[in-house]
Design a protein around this motif. Structure first.
Motif, short mmCIF file in Angstrom:
data_model
loop_
_atom_site.label_atom_id
_atom_site.label_comp_id
_atom_site.label_asym_id
_atom_site.label_seq_id
_atom_site.Cartn_x
_atom_site.Cartn_y
_atom_site.Cartn_z
N HIS A 1 -30.55 -56.74 -54.80
CA HIS A 1 -30.91 -57.09 -56.18
C HIS A 1 -29.66 -57.31 -57.02
N ALA A 2 -28.71 -56.38 -56.90
CA ALA A 2 -27.48 -56.46 -57.70
C ALA A 2 -26.72 -57.75 -57.41
N LEU A 3 -26.59 -58.10 -56.14
CA LEU A 3 -25.84 -59.31 -55.77
C LEU A 3 -26.58 -60.58 -56.19
N LEU A 4 -27.92 -60.58 -56.06
CA LEU A 4 -28.70 -61.73 -56.50
C LEU A 4 -28.52 -61.97 -57.99
N ARG A 5 -28.57 -60.88 -58.76
CA ARG A 5 -28.40 -60.99 -60.20
C ARG A 5 -26.97 -61.42 -60.56
N HIS A 6 -26.01 -60.91 -59.80
CA HIS A 6 -24.61 -61.17 -60.10
C HIS A 6 -24.21 -62.61 -59.80
N TYR A 7 -24.78 -63.19 -58.73
CA TYR A 7 -24.31 -64.50 -58.28
C TYR A 7 -25.33 -65.64 -58.40
N VAL A 8 -26.62 -65.32 -58.49
CA VAL A 8 -27.64 -66.38 -58.45
C VAL A 8 -28.54 -66.38 -59.68
N LEU A 9 -29.21 -65.27 -59.92
CA LEU A 9 -30.20 -65.19 -60.99
C LEU A 9 -29.57 -64.70 -62.29
N PRO A 10 -30.21 -65.00 -63.44
CA PRO A 10 -29.64 -64.54 -64.72
C PRO A 10 -29.66 -63.02 -64.83
N GLU A 11 -28.57 -62.46 -65.32
CA GLU A 11 -28.44 -61.01 -65.52
C GLU A 11 -28.56 -60.72 -67.01
N PRO A 12 -29.46 -59.84 -67.46
CA PRO A 12 -30.39 -59.07 -66.64
C PRO A 12 -31.71 -59.81 -66.38
N TYR A 13 -31.97 -60.87 -67.17
CA TYR A 13 -33.19 -61.67 -67.05
C TYR A 13 -33.09 -62.82 -68.04
N ALA A 14 -34.04 -63.74 -67.97
CA ALA A 14 -34.14 -64.81 -68.97
C ALA A 14 -35.59 -64.86 -69.44
N PRO A 15 -35.84 -64.68 -70.74
CA PRO A 15 -37.22 -64.72 -71.24
C PRO A 15 -37.95 -65.97 -70.76
N PHE A 16 -39.21 -65.83 -70.43
CA PHE A 16 -40.10 -66.83 -69.85
C PHE A 16 -39.69 -67.18 -68.42
N PHE A 17 -38.45 -67.62 -68.22
CA PHE A 17 -38.04 -68.07 -66.89
C PHE A 17 -38.25 -67.00 -65.83
N THR A 18 -37.81 -65.78 -66.10
CA THR A 18 -37.89 -64.71 -65.10
C THR A 18 -39.34 -64.40 -64.76
N THR A 19 -40.19 -64.30 -65.77
CA THR A 19 -41.61 -64.02 -65.51
C THR A 19 -42.28 -65.18 -64.80
N ALA A 20 -41.96 -66.41 -65.22
CA ALA A 20 -42.53 -67.60 -64.58
C ALA A 20 -42.12 -67.68 -63.11
N LEU A 21 -40.85 -67.44 -62.83
CA LEU A 21 -40.38 -67.45 -61.45
C LEU A 21 -41.06 -66.36 -60.64
N SER A 22 -41.24 -65.20 -61.23
CA SER A 22 -41.92 -64.09 -60.56
C SER A 22 -43.33 -64.48 -60.16
N ILE A 23 -44.05 -65.10 -61.09
CA ILE A 23 -45.44 -65.50 -60.82
C ILE A 23 -45.51 -66.54 -59.72
N ILE A 24 -44.58 -67.49 -59.72
CA ILE A 24 -44.56 -68.52 -58.66
C ILE A 24 -44.31 -67.87 -57.29
N ILE A 25 -43.33 -66.96 -57.22
CA ILE A 25 -43.02 -66.31 -55.95
C ILE A 25 -44.16 -65.41 -55.50
N LEU A 26 -44.78 -64.70 -56.44
CA LEU A 26 -45.94 -63.86 -56.10
C LEU A 26 -47.08 -64.71 -55.55
N SER A 27 -47.26 -65.90 -56.11
CA SER A 27 -48.31 -66.80 -55.63
C SER A 27 -48.03 -67.28 -54.21
#
Length: 489
Positions: free
Chosen positions: A58-84
């Protein structure tokens, strides 16, 4: 049962993915469209903290790929797509047809346990990815070989590196798969035992490798592994009888409508299990294995509780929606009903959506209340101390305060809680909340100033008395209540 990429499988996957995407949007729509700062979302950098918790992936993904600590809307939207994607992939793994898959993924979304995960945007997308990887890993061991076993271990280790308990999601999915295969007459007792043994062996190897990598990564970044997980273990700290009793009571609460808000539909899983038992006895063929695996699926939802010997917060009960949806899907398979299952799943989806969105709205209203309280405190500070300079004069909060939140729901864990009340009034949380919410960036007192402020605050009145804010030895003391948080001593 073998898994070949066919037109039929792809069509089922697409239908299940679209159904899951729509269902998750319906259940988590308020959080998706109304980003709300929740407890634990106040830090803007969680890198060292998550490394300390052993969540190095998680730490490395946030540090190098995903926004740290999150991005409003984007993070939740991405979560829902991956959960689907994860839900649709799960339906293919357990061998459901198109209509059964749609009913399954809707039921998976209908029990909004994931609200307790998605509330924490700083981990929502990575945890969703962990789910997907754990499901994909199971396909690797359908036909055993060294390469496939290695791929399973690799995918599982990455999943574990994000969230350590997600491997239990795969354990539950394995139980559901064996149950549906037994219903279809595609597996016998010996094969089921072999599948469970291979899964357990490879999971054990994955856990060992992940443990080593977590320690090595923490050492590389000069971080000490915390005792957060080990502190939850009940075994060895209490009598064995007491530990088992507490776990069974915890399990009983989940089956008697006494679990956290929004998860109270879970006891209806017993109707699915009873349906499976009755129909398997009627048809006789394979009944013992079907019944055994039905019970194993139910108990798998509480594997972590038995493993550590204690109850867990709702966000850690990640298998509960899968048990709920999986046994429902198995009941559909054995009963061979069609549209009735879809209707039932949509009814539960509406119930789950109402509960989930109410949870997120309670958090939204908690922030409204916190902001109102913050503005009152800031205004009073400037009124009582006209020469106050936020960059020069430290501020110390003594005690906690819970502002009015008419939407706060009992038994909802963190939802609806105030930053001024959580942890008994933790100054660090208050400072970070006020800064992250762009209300004010306060200067923190040093250790000596904290000790002197504690002594000075004891004889002061508590908020909302405006005399609860005074300056002592160059430190503004805000007394919220008489009870001092252990985090501030």
């Amino acid at each position: 049962m073998t898994f070949n990429i066919t037109t039929k499988n792809l069509d089922t996957f697409k239908s299940a993915f679209i159904a899951a995407l729509l269902a998750y949007i319906f259940v988590y729509g308020f959080e998706l469209t109304h980003f709300t700062l929740s407890i634990d979302e106040e830090p803007l950098d969680n890198f060292l903290q998550t490394l300390s918790a052993g969540r190095w992936g998680h730490a490395l993904l946030r540090h190098y790929v995903l926004p740290e600590p999150y991005a409003p809307f984007f993070t939740t939207a991405l979560s829902i797509i991956i959960l689907s994607l994860s839900a649709a992939t799960s339906s293919i793994y357990i061998g459901l047809n198109k209509l059964q898959s749609i009913s399954f993924v809707i039921m998976l979304a209908a029990l909004p346990q994931l609200a307790y995960q998605l509330e924490f945007s700083n981990q929502a997308d990575t945890v969703s990815l962990s789910f997907l990887l754990s499901v994909v890993a199971l396909f690797m061991i359908e036909k055993m070989s060294v390469i496939r076993a290695s791929a399973f271990i690799m995918l599982t280790v990455v999943s574990l590196s994000v969230y350590q308990s997600i491997f239990l999601y795969a354990a539950t999915l394995t139980c559901i798969r064996i149950t549906t295969d037994a219903i279809k007459g595609q597996i016998i007792f010996r094969q089921a035992l072999k599948k469970i043994f291979v899964f357990s062996l490879l999971i054990t190897l994955s856990l060992i490798i992940n443990s080593f990598l977590a320690k090595w990564t923490a050492l590389y970044f000069d971080v000490t592994i915390s005792n957060y997980l080990t502190s939850m273990i009940g075994w060895g700290k209490r009598d064995v009888y007491e530990v088992l009793k507490s776990v069974l009571i915890f399990m009983r609460d989940y089956l008697t409508f006494k679990s956290a808000y929004g998860i109270n539909a879970f006891p209806f899983v017993l109707l699915s299990l009873i349906t499976i038992i009755i129909l398997s006895i009627k048809r006789k063929r394979g009944a013992p294995l079907i019944i055994l695996m039905g019970f194993a699926t139910l108990l798998s939802g509480f594997l972590l509780n038995f493993a550590i010997g204690s109850g867990m917060p709702p966000r850690a009960m990640t298998q509960i929606p899968l048990v709920f949806a999986g046994l429902f899907a198995a009941a559909l398979v054995i009963s061979r009903v069609r549209y009735i299952g879809l209707i039932i799943s949509i009814i539960f989806l509406c119930i789950g959506s109402a509960a989930s969105n109410k949870l997120f709205y309670s958090d939204f209203m908690a922030r409204e209340a916190d902001q109102n309280l913050s503005n009152q405190i800031i205004t009073t500070i400037y009124n009582n101390i006209p020469n106050f300079d936020e960059k020069v004069t430290p501020v110390f909060f003594y005690g906690s305060y819970s502002p009015l939140n008419s939407w706060k729901i009992p038994s909802a864990d963190v939802f609806g809680s105030s930053f001024f009340d959580w942890d008994g009034g933790n100054n660090r949380r208050m400072y970070m909340y006020l800064s992250t919410a762009n209300l004010i960036k306060l200067k923190e007192p040093n250790e000596i100033q904290v000790k002197n402020s504690i002594v000075a605050a004891k004889d002061m009145p508590s908020w909302p008395n405006r005399n609860s804010i005074k300056i002592f030895d160059g430190v503004v003391v805000v007394k919220l209540s008489d009870k001092l948080s252990p985090y501030n001593r």
